[in-house]
Design a protein around this motif. Structure first.
Motif, PDB file in Angstrom:
ATOM      1  N   ALA A   1      79.816  45.592  -8.511  1.00 58.21           N
ATOM      2  CA  ALA A   1      80.893  44.689  -8.097  1.00 58.21           C
ATOM      3  C   ALA A   1      82.178  45.467  -7.798  1.00 58.21           C
ATOM      4  CB  ALA A   1      81.133  43.649  -9.180  1.00 58.21           C
ATOM      5  N   PHE A   2      82.065  46.452  -6.933  1.00 56.71           N
ATOM      6  CA  PHE A   2      83.204  47.299  -6.568  1.00 56.71           C
ATOM      7  C   PHE A   2      84.051  46.611  -5.500  1.00 56.71           C
ATOM      8  CE2 PHE A   2      79.706  50.094  -7.828  1.00 56.71           C
ATOM      9  CZ  PHE A   2      80.303  50.820  -8.837  1.00 56.71           C
ATOM     10  N   ASN A   3      85.365  46.863  -5.516  1.00 59.32           N
ATOM     11  CA  ASN A   3      86.200  46.358  -4.434  1.00 59.32           C
ATOM     12  C   ASN A   3      86.063  47.275  -3.218  1.00 59.32           C
ATOM     13  OD1 ASN A   3      87.876  48.591  -4.876  1.00 59.32           O
ATOM     14  ND2 ASN A   3      89.615  47.399  -5.601  1.00 59.32           N
ATOM     15  N   SER A   4      86.826  47.029  -2.182  1.00 62.68           N
ATOM     16  CA  SER A   4      86.697  47.796  -0.941  1.00 62.68           C
ATOM     17  C   SER A   4      87.024  49.283  -1.105  1.00 62.68           C
ATOM     18  CB  SER A   4      87.572  47.184   0.148  1.00 62.68           C
ATOM     19  OG  SER A   4      88.945  47.233  -0.241  1.00 62.68           O
ATOM     20  N   LYS A   5      87.768  49.625  -2.163  1.00 67.01           N
ATOM     21  CA  LYS A   5      88.104  51.018  -2.420  1.00 67.01           C
ATOM     22  C   LYS A   5      87.139  51.681  -3.402  1.00 67.01           C
ATOM     23  CE  LYS A   5      93.003  50.365  -1.555  1.00 67.01           C
ATOM     24  NZ  LYS A   5      94.363  50.435  -2.097  1.00 67.01           N
ATOM     25  N   GLY A   6      86.127  50.931  -3.840  1.00 68.86           N
ATOM     26  CA  GLY A   6      85.161  51.483  -4.777  1.00 68.86           C
ATOM     27  C   GLY A   6      85.611  51.412  -6.221  1.00 68.86           C
ATOM     28  N   HIS A   7      86.586  50.558  -6.513  1.00 72.78           N
ATOM     29  CA  HIS A   7      87.117  50.406  -7.860  1.00 72.78           C
ATOM     30  C   HIS A   7      86.580  49.146  -8.517  1.00 72.78           C
ATOM     31  CE1 HIS A   7      90.954  52.698  -6.376  1.00 72.78           C
ATOM     32  NE2 HIS A   7      89.867  53.455  -6.349  1.00 72.78           N
ATOM     33  N   ILE A   8      86.644  49.107  -9.828  1.00 69.58           N
ATOM     34  CA  ILE A   8      86.287  47.932 -10.607  1.00 69.58           C
ATOM     35  C   ILE A   8      87.588  47.291 -11.088  1.00 69.58           C
ATOM     36  CG2 ILE A   8      85.248  47.145 -12.773  1.00 69.58           C
ATOM     37  CD1 ILE A   8      83.167  47.837 -10.645  1.00 69.58           C
ATOM     38  N   ILE A   9      87.770  46.008 -10.787  1.00 64.77           N
ATOM     39  CA  ILE A   9      88.963  45.286 -11.187  1.00 64.77           C
ATOM     40  C   ILE A   9      88.548  44.145 -12.121  1.00 64.77           C
ATOM     41  CG2 ILE A   9      91.028  44.025 -10.429  1.00 64.77           C
ATOM     42  CD1 ILE A   9      90.844  46.876  -9.279  1.00 64.77           C
ATOM     43  N   ILE A  10      89.122  44.122 -13.311  1.00 67.89           N
ATOM     44  CA  ILE A  10      88.885  43.023 -14.251  1.00 67.89           C
ATOM     45  C   ILE A  10      90.108  42.119 -14.188  1.00 67.89           C
ATOM     46  CG2 ILE A  10      88.483  42.395 -16.658  1.00 67.89           C
ATOM     47  CD1 ILE A  10      87.377  45.271 -17.066  1.00 67.89           C
ATOM     48  N   ASN A  11      89.895  40.910 -13.695  1.00 68.06           N
ATOM     49  CA  ASN A  11      91.035  39.971 -13.582  1.00 68.06           C
ATOM     50  C   ASN A  11      90.662  38.585 -14.013  1.00 68.06           C
ATOM     51  OD1 ASN A  11      89.493  39.200 -11.376  1.00 68.06           O
ATOM     52  ND2 ASN A  11      90.941  39.998  -9.893  1.00 68.06           N
TER      53      ASN A  11
END
Length: 87
Positions: free
Chosen positions: A77-87
């Motif tokens: 579940a990576f964002n477009s930059k390849g990061h994981i965001i927990i929100n």
């Protein structure tokens, strides 16, 4: 816990995104993760008024947040930059 995903004991406040950033390591690759101030406030049932309070709440909930990040990494579940965001 999946031993192929490791979480170094390093975290930092990012003022621009209003989140605490931390890193995961999977198969030698570094994955940038972050948890939003809003999620930290939700977890702690408190208002976060400073960078230090955000870091303290992150440390208090580190195990839970690492489990959430681990699940997101496993689900890719990576964002477009390849990061994981927990929100």
């Amino acid at each position: 816990m999946n031993q192929s995903i490791l979480f170094p004991d390093i975290q930092a406040w990012d003022d621009g995104s209003q989140s605490v950033r931390f890193t995961a390591q999977q198969a030698g690759a570094l994955i940038e993760c972050s948890v939003t101030k809003q999620k930290l406030e939700q977890l702690s049932s408190s208002v976060i008024e400073s960078e230090q309070v955000a870091i303290d709440v992150f440390v208090d909930y580190r195990f839970d947040l690492e489990e959430i990040a681990e699940s997101l990494i496993e689900d890719e579940a990576f964002n477009s930059k390849g990061h994981i965001i927990i929100n």
